[in-house]
Write a protein that holds these residues in place. Structure first.
Motif, PDB file in Angstrom:
ATOM      1  N   GLY A  51       4.738   9.301   3.069  1.00 23.76           N
ATOM      2  CA  GLY A  51       5.835   8.450   2.633  1.00 23.76           C
ATOM      3  C   GLY A  51       5.662   8.232   0.998  1.00 23.76           C
ATOM      4  N   SER A  53       7.572   8.886  -1.516  1.00 25.30           N
ATOM      5  CA  SER A  53       8.633   9.278  -2.734  1.00 25.30           C
ATOM      6  C   SER A  53       9.325   8.082  -3.047  1.00 25.30           C
ATOM      7  CB  SER A  53       9.606  10.096  -2.100  1.00 25.30           C
ATOM      8  OG  SER A  53      10.006  10.060  -0.607  1.00 25.30           O
ATOM      9  N   THR A  54       9.527   6.978  -2.250  1.00 25.16           N
ATOM     10  CA  THR A  54      10.272   5.895  -2.611  1.00 25.16           C
ATOM     11  C   THR A  54       9.438   4.472  -2.094  1.00 25.16           C
ATOM     12  OG1 THR A  54      11.325   5.971  -0.270  1.00 25.16           O
ATOM     13  CG2 THR A  54      12.556   6.987  -2.070  1.00 25.16           C
ATOM     14  N   TYR A  56       7.548   1.297  -1.064  1.00 25.75           N
ATOM     15  CA  TYR A  56       6.127   0.987  -1.037  1.00 25.75           C
ATOM     16  C   TYR A  56       5.067   2.201  -1.334  1.00 25.75           C
ATOM     17  CZ  TYR A  56       6.078  -3.659  -0.264  1.00 25.75           C
ATOM     18  OH  TYR A  56       6.322  -5.179  -0.643  1.00 25.75           O
ATOM     19  N   TYR A  77      10.008  13.406   2.948  1.00 25.60           N
ATOM     20  CA  TYR A  77      10.833  14.295   3.610  1.00 25.60           C
ATOM     21  C   TYR A  77      12.270  13.753   2.785  1.00 25.60           C
ATOM     22  CZ  TYR A  77      12.205  16.431   8.009  1.00 25.60           C
ATOM     23  OH  TYR A  77      12.732  17.462   8.890  1.00 25.60           O
ATOM     24  N   GLU A  78      12.476  14.671   2.043  1.00 25.78           N
ATOM     25  CA  GLU A  78      13.505  14.438   0.751  1.00 25.78           C
ATOM     26  C   GLU A  78      14.464  15.810   0.868  1.00 25.78           C
ATOM     27  OE1 GLU A  78      14.115  11.532  -0.121  1.00 25.78           O
ATOM     28  OE2 GLU A  78      12.391  10.485   0.270  1.00 25.78           O
ATOM     29  N   GLY A 113       8.488  17.594   3.949  1.00 25.34           N
ATOM     30  CA  GLY A 113       8.356  18.135   5.114  1.00 25.34           C
ATOM     31  C   GLY A 113       8.299  16.817   6.105  1.00 25.34           C
ATOM     32  N   ASP A 114       8.382  17.388   7.674  1.00 26.35           N
ATOM     33  CA  ASP A 114       8.285  16.168   8.464  1.00 26.35           C
ATOM     34  C   ASP A 114       6.566  15.993   8.723  1.00 26.35           C
ATOM     35  OD1 ASP A 114       8.316  14.678  10.493  1.00 26.35           O
ATOM     36  OD2 ASP A 114       9.255  15.983  12.023  1.00 26.35           O
ATOM     37  N   ALA A 115       6.403  14.718   8.175  1.00 30.87           N
ATOM     38  CA  ALA A 115       4.873  14.122   8.263  1.00 30.87           C
ATOM     39  C   ALA A 115       4.352  14.067   9.818  1.00 30.87           C
ATOM     40  CB  ALA A 115       4.722  13.009   7.903  1.00 30.87           C
ATOM     41  N   SER A 141       2.730   5.159   4.855  1.00 28.01           N
ATOM     42  CA  SER A 141       4.074   4.370   4.258  1.00 28.01           C
ATOM     43  C   SER A 141       5.317   4.927   4.846  1.00 28.01           C
ATOM     44  CB  SER A 141       3.858   4.218   2.806  1.00 28.01           C
ATOM     45  OG  SER A 141       5.115   3.040   2.500  1.00 28.01           O
ATOM     46  N   SER A 227       3.131  -3.131   7.041  1.00 27.30           N
ATOM     47  CA  SER A 227       3.892  -3.937   7.982  1.00 27.30           C
ATOM     48  C   SER A 227       4.586  -5.207   7.110  1.00 27.30           C
ATOM     49  CB  SER A 227       3.030  -4.122   9.135  1.00 27.30           C
ATOM     50  OG  SER A 227       3.722  -4.830  10.090  1.00 27.30           O
ATOM     51  N   LYS A 247       5.207  -2.569  15.233  1.00 24.94           N
ATOM     52  CA  LYS A 247       4.255  -2.764  14.091  1.00 24.94           C
ATOM     53  C   LYS A 247       3.028  -3.492  14.997  1.00 24.94           C
ATOM     54  CE  LYS A 247       6.413  -1.517  10.393  1.00 24.94           C
ATOM     55  NZ  LYS A 247       5.656  -0.663   9.561  1.00 24.94           N
ATOM     56  N   ILE A 277      10.986  -6.470   0.311  1.00 25.38           N
ATOM     57  CA  ILE A 277      11.463  -5.679  -0.966  1.00 25.38           C
ATOM     58  C   ILE A 277      12.621  -4.681  -0.720  1.00 25.38           C
ATOM     59  CG2 ILE A 277       9.252  -5.601  -2.464  1.00 25.38           C
ATOM     60  CD1 ILE A 277       9.429  -2.607  -1.385  1.00 25.38           C
ATOM     61  N   THR A 279      14.518  -1.651  -0.077  1.00 26.40           N
ATOM     62  CA  THR A 279      14.386  -0.406   0.114  1.00 26.40           C
ATOM     63  C   THR A 279      15.277   0.215   1.034  1.00 26.40           C
ATOM     64  OG1 THR A 279      12.953  -0.258   1.952  1.00 26.40           O
ATOM     65  CG2 THR A 279      11.831  -0.310  -0.133  1.00 26.40           C
TER      66      THR A 279
HETATM   67  P1  NAD Z   1      11.327   3.836   2.322  1.00 24.94           P
HETATM   68  O1  NAD Z   1      12.509   4.030   3.075  1.00 24.94           O
HETATM   69  O2  NAD Z   1      11.516   3.517   0.782  1.00 24.94           O
HETATM   70  O3  NAD Z   1      10.330   4.970   2.317  1.00 24.94           O
HETATM   71  C1  NAD Z   1       9.920   5.799   3.406  1.00 24.94           C
HETATM   72  C2  NAD Z   1       9.188   7.066   2.816  1.00 24.94           C
HETATM   73  O4  NAD Z   1       8.870   7.716   4.135  1.00 24.94           O
HETATM   74  C3  NAD Z   1       9.840   7.983   1.865  1.00 24.94           C
HETATM   75  O5  NAD Z   1       9.012   8.475   1.167  1.00 24.94           O
HETATM   76  C4  NAD Z   1      10.409   9.067   2.755  1.00 24.94           C
HETATM   77  O6  NAD Z   1      10.798  10.274   2.326  1.00 24.94           O
HETATM   78  C5  NAD Z   1       9.087   9.105   4.084  1.00 24.94           C
HETATM   79  N1  NAD Z   1       9.762   9.657   5.108  1.00 24.94           N
HETATM   80  C6  NAD Z   1      10.437   9.263   6.188  1.00 24.94           C
HETATM   81  N2  NAD Z   1      10.394  10.084   7.183  1.00 24.94           N
HETATM   82  C7  NAD Z   1       9.483  10.930   6.716  1.00 24.94           C
HETATM   83  C8  NAD Z   1       8.986  12.195   7.767  1.00 24.94           C
HETATM   84  N3  NAD Z   1       9.481  12.487   8.989  1.00 24.94           N
HETATM   85  N4  NAD Z   1       8.098  12.965   7.040  1.00 24.94           N
HETATM   86  C9  NAD Z   1       7.588  12.594   5.755  1.00 24.94           C
HETATM   87  N5  NAD Z   1       8.115  11.723   5.042  1.00 24.94           N
HETATM   88  C10 NAD Z   1       8.921  10.771   5.726  1.00 24.94           C
HETATM   89  O7  NAD Z   1      10.586   2.438   3.112  1.00 24.94           O
HETATM   90  P2  NAD Z   1       9.703   1.368   2.552  1.00 24.94           P
HETATM   91  O8  NAD Z   1      10.492   0.102   2.886  1.00 24.94           O
HETATM   92  O9  NAD Z   1       8.982   1.450   1.449  1.00 24.94           O
HETATM   93  O10 NAD Z   1       8.586   1.256   3.940  1.00 24.94           O
HETATM   94  C11 NAD Z   1       7.422   1.835   4.108  1.00 24.94           C
HETATM   95  C12 NAD Z   1       6.641   0.946   4.849  1.00 24.94           C
HETATM   96  O11 NAD Z   1       6.508  -0.276   4.269  1.00 24.94           O
HETATM   97  C13 NAD Z   1       7.166   0.756   6.281  1.00 24.94           C
HETATM   98  O12 NAD Z   1       6.047   0.956   7.149  1.00 24.94           O
HETATM   99  C14 NAD Z   1       7.523  -0.681   6.117  1.00 24.94           C
HETATM  100  O13 NAD Z   1       7.771  -1.090   7.444  1.00 24.94           O
HETATM  101  C15 NAD Z   1       6.768  -1.062   5.396  1.00 24.94           C
HETATM  102  N6  NAD Z   1       7.178  -2.338   4.782  1.00 24.94           N
HETATM  103  C16 NAD Z   1       8.527  -2.401   4.142  1.00 24.94           C
HETATM  104  C17 NAD Z   1       8.677  -3.741   3.739  1.00 24.94           C
HETATM  105  C18 NAD Z   1      10.020  -3.712   3.049  1.00 24.94           C
HETATM  106  O14 NAD Z   1      10.511  -4.839   2.716  1.00 24.94           O
HETATM  107  N7  NAD Z   1      10.875  -2.725   2.367  1.00 24.94           N
HETATM  108  C19 NAD Z   1       8.037  -4.929   3.627  1.00 24.94           C
HETATM  109  C20 NAD Z   1       6.756  -4.696   4.332  1.00 24.94           C
HETATM  110  C21 NAD Z   1       6.247  -3.643   4.849  1.00 24.94           C
END
Ligand code: NAD
Length: 398
Positions: A51, A53-54, A56, A77-78, A113-115, A141, A227, A247, A277, A279
């Motif tokens: 995860g 690319s975006t 966390y 997965y972009e 691709g699909d992780a 992530s 989480s 979670k 944050i 996202t």
């Molecule tokens: P995000 O949407 O910014 O990032 C998701 C990432 O997962 C991307 O890089 C995407 O390409 C990748 N991805 C999605 N499906 C995929 C797949 N099938 N195969 C490969 N890659 C895949 O999300 P985020 O908000 O950064 O969340 C990341 C983690 O952080 C999550 O577990 C979320 O619960 C946790 N989190 C987020 C926050 C928040 O406020 N955003 C707070 C605490 C924890």
């Protein structure tokens, strides 16, 4: 060359276009932040981010690479660019990351691709064997609405519902910026189980098992999965909702993997509870954009606001960097949400939460700032960029 003027196409919590140069500037800004105060001699090491690319995951990759000199393998997965659409923001972010990593002489590779699939895991183990080698840090992530189980072929969809009784929560309608009640439906047992199957610990376990079996986790390797807990007002949708169940499952998985890694390689596996944050994933959760709009102003006024890169820096500096051990709460979780959850911050946010209406949101500009964060995710509204100028949209991922 395929240059075009790129404008945002936003519908609710989705933006279907992304601005390559805006994304690159946001990546550069995170890199600069990560480099400030970096160790004089970065220790290096090898990082795998699922995860990457975006949000966390990207911030973690940037902190590991540009603060600690780590070589990194990213998985995301972009969507690539097509004749009709720009690529997704994560695609352009990854391109920008690779440009800077090459300039800095940092090994970096990304698999798109699909992780959750067997093929992707095999590609990762092949790449690690052929290049980077056993990893020191694994950051998990992923945020996804669905997962296909590679063993059974069954596809699970996650839902954002509450568990137990229906609940009405105040939320912002992202289409018009107005506060509206959002009715949370109680999830069925099958929906709860499906959400756990998508966002719970099963996939992390599969990754750790496979990497251990392949001797691709270095001695002392650290695994961290992200989480969120958040304040009580969001619990009906988050902690006590379907996502919270997933979670909780992730936490149980991490603590059993922690014991295994300790024994096998002297390593660790922890959940890190991060700050909220903006996202793509968090914008989709009812009530959370409203809570974040209020929270950010309170934290900024106190000088404690953090974005993903500041959180990732704190994670590495305090818990993950070579020579450090994760320090955790009684449940074995790293807590990066301490500043968000500080009682005085929460008291102020709850005061606002209890009286917020459309007029207060407009008067304070809190939602406008939220929207700006949201547009920045896709490279829009970045200061100093001329958005009337055509830009190259056909960029490679790496
Ligand atoms: P995000 O949407 O910014 O990032 C998701 C990432 O997962 C991307 O890089 C995407 O390409 C990748 N991805 C999605 N499906 C995929 C797949 N099938 N195969 C490969 N890659 C895949 O999300 P985020 O908000 O950064 O969340 C990341 C983690 O952080 C999550 O577990 C979320 O619960 C946790 N989190 C987020 C926050 C928040 O406020 N955003 C707070 C605490 C924890």
């Amino acid at each position: 060359m395929s240059e075009q003027i790129v404008t945002p196409r936003i519908r609710g919590f989705v933006c279907t276009t992304a601005h390559p140069e805006g994304c690159a500037r946001m990546v550069d800004w995170q890199i600069e932040t990560a480099r400030a105060g970096a160790p004089a001699e970065p220790p290096g090491g090898r990082l795998l981010v699922l995860g990457s690319s975006t949000g966390y995951g990207l911030a973690s990759r940037i902190a590991g690479a540009f603060r600690y000199g780590m070589g990194s393998l990213g998985v995301c997965y972009e969507r690539p660019p097509t004749d009709r659409r720009t690529a997704s923001a994560g695609w352009y972010n990854t391109h920008a990351f690779h440009v800077r990593a090459r300039e800095a002489g940092l090994p970096a590779e990304t698999l798109n691709g699909d992780a959750f699939s067997r093929e992707l895991l095999e590609q990762v183990t092949d790449r690690l064997r052929a290049g980077l080698g056993p990893i020191d840090t694994l950051v998990y992530s992923l945020a996804s609405p669905r997962r296909t189980d590679p063993e059974t072929g069954e596809t699970y969809q996650s839902v954002l519902k509450t568990v137990g009784d229906p609940y009405r929560i105040q939320s912002i309608n992202l289409a018009n910026g107005l506060i509206e009640p959002y009715d949370l439906e109680p999830a069925s047992p099958a929906e709860i189980a499906d959400t756990v199957a998508v966002m719970g610990g099963a996939d992390l376990r599969r990754w750790v098992d496979a990497l251990l079996a392949a001797d691709l986790l270095a001695p002392g390797a650290r695994v961290v999965a992200y989480s969120y807990l958040g304040p009580e007002v969001t619990w009906p949708v988050y902690r006590h909702g379907t996502i919270g169940r997933a979670k909780a499952d992730l936490e149980v998985t991490c603590s059993s993997l922690d014991a295994r890694l300790r024994e096998a390689i002297g390593g660790s596996c922890n959940v890190s509870i991060n700050k909220s944050i903006v996202t793509q994933a968090s914008a989709a959760i009812p009530a959370v954009p409203l809570y974040m709009s209020l929270l950010f102003d309170v934290m900024k006024a106190r000088g404690t606001h953090e974005g993903p890169i500041e959180q990732a820096i704190r994670l590495f500096d305090t818990h993950l960097a070579p020579g450090r051990s994760p320090s955790t709460d009684a449940e074995g979780r790293i807590r990066l949400d301490d500043l968000e959850m500080a009682p005085e911050v929460q008291a102020e946010v709850m005061h606002l939460w209890n009286r917020v209406d459309d007029a207060l949101l407009a008067e304070t500009g809190a939602f406008e700032r939220f929207q700006r964060y949201f547009r920045e995710l896709f490279g829009f509204d970045v200061p100093g960029l001329d958005y009337d100028r055509p830009v190259e949209v056909e960029l490679p991922l790496t």
